[in-house]
Design a protein around this motif. Structure first.
Motif, PDB file in Angstrom:
ATOM      1  N   LEU B 137       0.606  -1.235  -0.010  1.00 27.06           N
ATOM      2  CA  LEU B 137       0.029   0.046   0.151  1.00 27.06           C
ATOM      3  C   LEU B 137       0.769   1.173  -0.164  1.00 27.06           C
ATOM      4  O   LEU B 137       2.031   1.354   0.704  1.00 27.06           O
ATOM      5  N   GLU B 138       0.448   2.218  -0.861  1.00 25.57           N
ATOM      6  CA  GLU B 138       1.394   3.404  -0.652  1.00 25.57           C
ATOM      7  C   GLU B 138       1.250   3.973   0.452  1.00 25.57           C
ATOM      8  O   GLU B 138       0.330   4.171   1.204  1.00 25.57           O
ATOM      9  N   HIS B 140       1.127   7.091   1.946  1.00 25.01           N
ATOM     10  CA  HIS B 140       0.137   7.983   2.445  1.00 25.01           C
ATOM     11  C   HIS B 140      -1.120   7.067   2.785  1.00 25.01           C
ATOM     12  O   HIS B 140      -1.869   7.431   3.775  1.00 25.01           O
ATOM     13  N   PHE B 141      -1.328   6.136   1.991  1.00 29.40           N
ATOM     14  CA  PHE B 141      -2.609   5.357   2.408  1.00 29.40           C
ATOM     15  C   PHE B 141      -2.627   4.550   3.876  1.00 29.40           C
ATOM     16  O   PHE B 141      -3.273   4.240   4.670  1.00 29.40           O
ATOM     17  N   MET B 144      -2.640   6.251   6.749  1.00 25.95           N
ATOM     18  CA  MET B 144      -4.206   6.437   7.188  1.00 25.95           C
ATOM     19  C   MET B 144      -4.732   5.293   7.879  1.00 25.95           C
ATOM     20  O   MET B 144      -6.292   5.450   8.761  1.00 25.95           O
ATOM     21  N   LEU B 145      -4.395   4.147   8.149  1.00 27.03           N
ATOM     22  CA  LEU B 145      -4.777   2.957   8.559  1.00 27.03           C
ATOM     23  C   LEU B 145      -5.044   3.398  10.122  1.00 27.03           C
ATOM     24  O   LEU B 145      -4.265   4.223  10.825  1.00 27.03           O
TER      25      LEU B 145
ATOM     26  N   ARG C 104       8.006   3.532 -10.548  1.00 26.88           N
ATOM     27  CA  ARG C 104       6.971   2.474 -10.020  1.00 26.88           C
ATOM     28  C   ARG C 104       5.338   3.183 -10.421  1.00 26.88           C
ATOM     29  O   ARG C 104       5.596   4.493 -10.365  1.00 26.88           O
ATOM     30  N   TYR C 106       2.003   4.094  -9.490  1.00 30.00           N
ATOM     31  CA  TYR C 106       1.185   4.423  -8.318  1.00 30.00           C
ATOM     32  C   TYR C 106      -0.438   4.945  -8.591  1.00 30.00           C
ATOM     33  O   TYR C 106      -0.511   5.199 -10.022  1.00 30.00           O
ATOM     34  N   VAL C 119      -9.886   2.058   0.725  1.00 24.28           N
ATOM     35  CA  VAL C 119      -8.816   1.475   1.329  1.00 24.28           C
ATOM     36  C   VAL C 119      -9.334   1.005   2.844  1.00 24.28           C
ATOM     37  O   VAL C 119      -9.137   0.056   3.513  1.00 24.28           O
ATOM     38  N   LEU C 120      -9.872   2.157   3.533  1.00 24.62           N
ATOM     39  CA  LEU C 120     -10.263   2.348   4.992  1.00 24.62           C
ATOM     40  C   LEU C 120     -11.415   1.588   5.179  1.00 24.62           C
ATOM     41  O   LEU C 120     -11.676   1.009   6.199  1.00 24.62           O
ATOM     42  N   GLN C 166       2.412  -4.301   6.117  1.00 21.39           N
ATOM     43  CA  GLN C 166       1.688  -2.872   5.866  1.00 21.39           C
ATOM     44  C   GLN C 166       1.449  -2.214   7.390  1.00 21.39           C
ATOM     45  O   GLN C 166       1.703  -1.122   7.415  1.00 21.39           O
ATOM     46  N   ARG C 167       1.231  -3.231   8.465  1.00 23.71           N
ATOM     47  CA  ARG C 167       1.270  -2.501   9.627  1.00 23.71           C
ATOM     48  C   ARG C 167       2.416  -2.302  10.433  1.00 23.71           C
ATOM     49  O   ARG C 167       2.548  -1.588  11.311  1.00 23.71           O
TER      50      ARG C 167
END
Lengths: 224, 270, 224
Positions: B137-138, B140-141, B144-145, C104, C106, C119-120, C166-167
């Motif tokens: 995930l980019e 900046h996204f 936001m998590l 890349r 995006y 995404v959220l 990701q976390r």
């Protein structure tokens, strides 16, 4: 579709800031933007909810994107002749596919050799013949216990089943109420790897069973 | 595929199981499954198992026993062919017919799965030419998590790790398959039984020796055991007329005998 | 560039099988295929090496792709006027960016609000049980490959590992010299959340657990 001619201009004016998605051109680009960040197939419903569009709109936009990526030389009959360019004419290096119930971007198979040099993940070793046979039995007989798979293949399948589970191709789907045996089924990852939408799309087994119409029932009656 | 090669070179890796081997043999002789010459195929099947045994360091008892079950069934069928043709007289004959039909039904079913497995393999290979876009995930996204809720103490976390790292005990095979698969009949075990029985009373007819056999498989195992005992010169046979009762004599005398003496021989052979 | 007009036709004929990359249309699509699936930005040198092209060629193809994705309404002056369509005219939902020397694809910044919302959606602040267990295995076995974690857990952990990365709880720590597999370790953010100073402070596992070394061999023996 009658708005297609305006897409180009709409896209440009929208570049200054977020435009309401009511405009098809913007909606399509926004959909494309979302397709860039998903890491598993997204259903039309999920996409529609996230983009605040109807499922129908998302469906037709996805079809349009798919066609654009696949390329075409003549304009589609429903495109306005006044459109200065249409969208692309040669196939892009990637494609949009609807598999395992969702949509996702893939690199085009033509470039597998080159892309493979850059992508380490997802390059899994080929399955052995034993693993393929076990996977086939589970795919066609699911949910199914190891004992039954083993009876069909004539060998113990415990370690092969373990490997298939580790690879994410099969999973537990509860236990058999009678025997208490663990039942296995294929996963959506299996569908993804097969490039199909559901197990119903697997090739028919029956043509490979000449004159054996009664056999399945026979085995079922045996309680396997 | 390997089947089409002349000489039919045997390597364990060539076969995924007894059915695969059997199909290979049938293909080699260009026979239809439904009209297989049992005698030919049986002899070759046994021969190949033996060869595999000689070659195979990776040959586990588990795998061997699966081949053995099929071999026993084939032997059984071959033996039945030696009887006067055509007449179905008793329950044993019917059981043999059923065993044959079941074997061929299973073989055909296996053949179908083997074929679709090939199709699946091709599809998986074709599909592996496409790589999904699956990027992180980019940033900046990702930023936001929602902040992670973390409630675990190090001790709780360790307990979780302990459970996750515990090797999963292989779960028992859950369904009895005796009616299809044959139980785990060991020739060695049967030799032990036959040997002890003959030491107590000799001669015995073959009919008597198998009188308490609970399945065809046990009959086959006892028959094989007798052949082995004969080779070991522990028993002799006599039969007054063809198809008359077969009398088995214990000839090993009073020397201490146990199936253990035969075990290596048996294990290598079957 | 004078070949741009022919790209469409070349692309179509190439769809039957891999075409030599000497043709600019094919090279551009192959480059695009790579860019679409790579996770880490790639330098022009890296791209040139894998595609067997010169750095200059890659540089101009990248510029061309970037322009296509950004959209234009008039044809570029160096494009053959006979080209039926050119490549796209409205901005796409994605863009090709050069960040710190690496390229890349995006999602386009214009759609950040929509993508962010998507995404959220459905994101939770809690880790799933599968994610927790996977994290625990990584914490106690680090550095460890995904294949190994899969073998220990008996299921495919690819997507869970992605979530954990990701976390910010785990990270790449190089590749296994033998298998070439990516190895993972926990991060300082993980230590922070656990409230400990280093992984050495993680509690010892229960002494009556079988030795971890033994486990390693057990799983290695499985050929994973």
């Amino acid at each position: 579709m009658q708005d297609a001619a305006g897409d180009g201009r709409a896209g440009e004016t929208a570049s200054g800031g977020p435009d309401p998605l009511s405009h098809p051109g913007t909606a399509k680009a926004a959909l494309e933007a979302v397709l860039m960040v998903i890491d598993e197939p997204a259903t039309e419903e999920e996409l529609a909810a996230g983009l605040d569009l109807t499922v129908e709109t998302v469906g037709s936009l996805l079809a349009e994107l798919q066609r654009e990526y696949n390329g075409y030389t003549v304009k589609a009959p429903d495109m306005d002749q006044a459109s200065p360019a249409g969208f692309g004419s040669s196939p892009r290096g990637f494609e949009l596919r609807n598999i395992a119930g969702g949509w996702r971007i893939y690199s085009r198979a033509d470039y597998a050799d080159i892309v493979g040099k850059y992508v380490l993940e997802g390059q899994t070793a080929r399955l052995t013949q034993a693993a393929l046979e076990t996977l086939a039995v589970i795919a066609y007989r699911q949910p199914v216990s190891r004992a039954r798979v083993s009876a069909i293949r004539g060998v113990n399948v415990d370690s092969v089943v373990r490997t298939l589970a580790q690879r994410g191709l099969i999973e537990d789907s509860g236990t058999d109420p009678e025997s208490g045996a663990i039942l296995y089924r294929t996963t959506s990852y299996f569908l993804e790897r097969m490039g199909i939408g559901s197990v119903a799309e697997l090739p028919q087994l029956s043509p490979h069973l000449p004159g054996l119409d009664g056999i399945a029932e026979f085995y079922d009656a045996e309680g396997l | 595929m390997a089947e089409s090669k002349p000489g039919f070179e045997v390597r364990l890796a060539n076969f995924t199981g007894p059915f695969d081997l059997l199909l290979g043999l049938i293909a080699k002789h260009q026979m239809d499954i439904t009209e297989v010459a049992i005698a030919t195929v049986t002899d070759e099947f046994i021969k190949y198992i033996r060869k595999l045994q000689e070659l195979g360091g990776e040959w586990t008892l588990d795998e061997a026993s699966e081949f053995l079950v099929i071999a026993a069934t084939l032997l059984d069928l071959k033996a039945a062919r030696l009887l006067p043709a055509g007449e179905v007289e008793n329950d044993e004959d019917i059981a043999l017919l059923e065993a044959r039909d079941l074997l061929f039904a299973r073989l055909l079913q296996y053949k179908a799965f083997k074929h679709v497995a090939g199709l699946l393999g091709e599809t998986l290979h074709q599909e592996a030419q496409r790589f999904p876009r699956q990027v992180a995930l980019e940033e900046h996204f990702a930023a936001m998590l929602p902040e992670l809720v973390w409630k675990h103490t190090p001790e709780q976390f360790a307990a979780l790790a302990g459970a996750a790292l515990q090797p999963k005990a292989p779960r028992p095979t859950e369904v009895g398959l005796n009616h299809l698969h044959g139980g785990n009949v060991s020739v060695k075990e049967q030799a032990e039984i036959v040997g002890l029985r003959l030491q107590r009373e000799s001669p015995l007819t073959f009919r008597a020796i198998i009188s308490d056999a609970e399945s065809t498989l046990v009959v086959v195992a006892r028959f094989l055991a007798l052949l082995e005992l004969f080779r070991e010169k522990a028993v002799s046979f006599d039969q007054l007329t063809p198809l008359a009762d077969l009398a088995v004599h214990w000839t090993a005398g009073r020397r201490v005998w146990s199936a253990e003496n035969l075990s290596d021989e048996f294990e290598e052979q079957l």
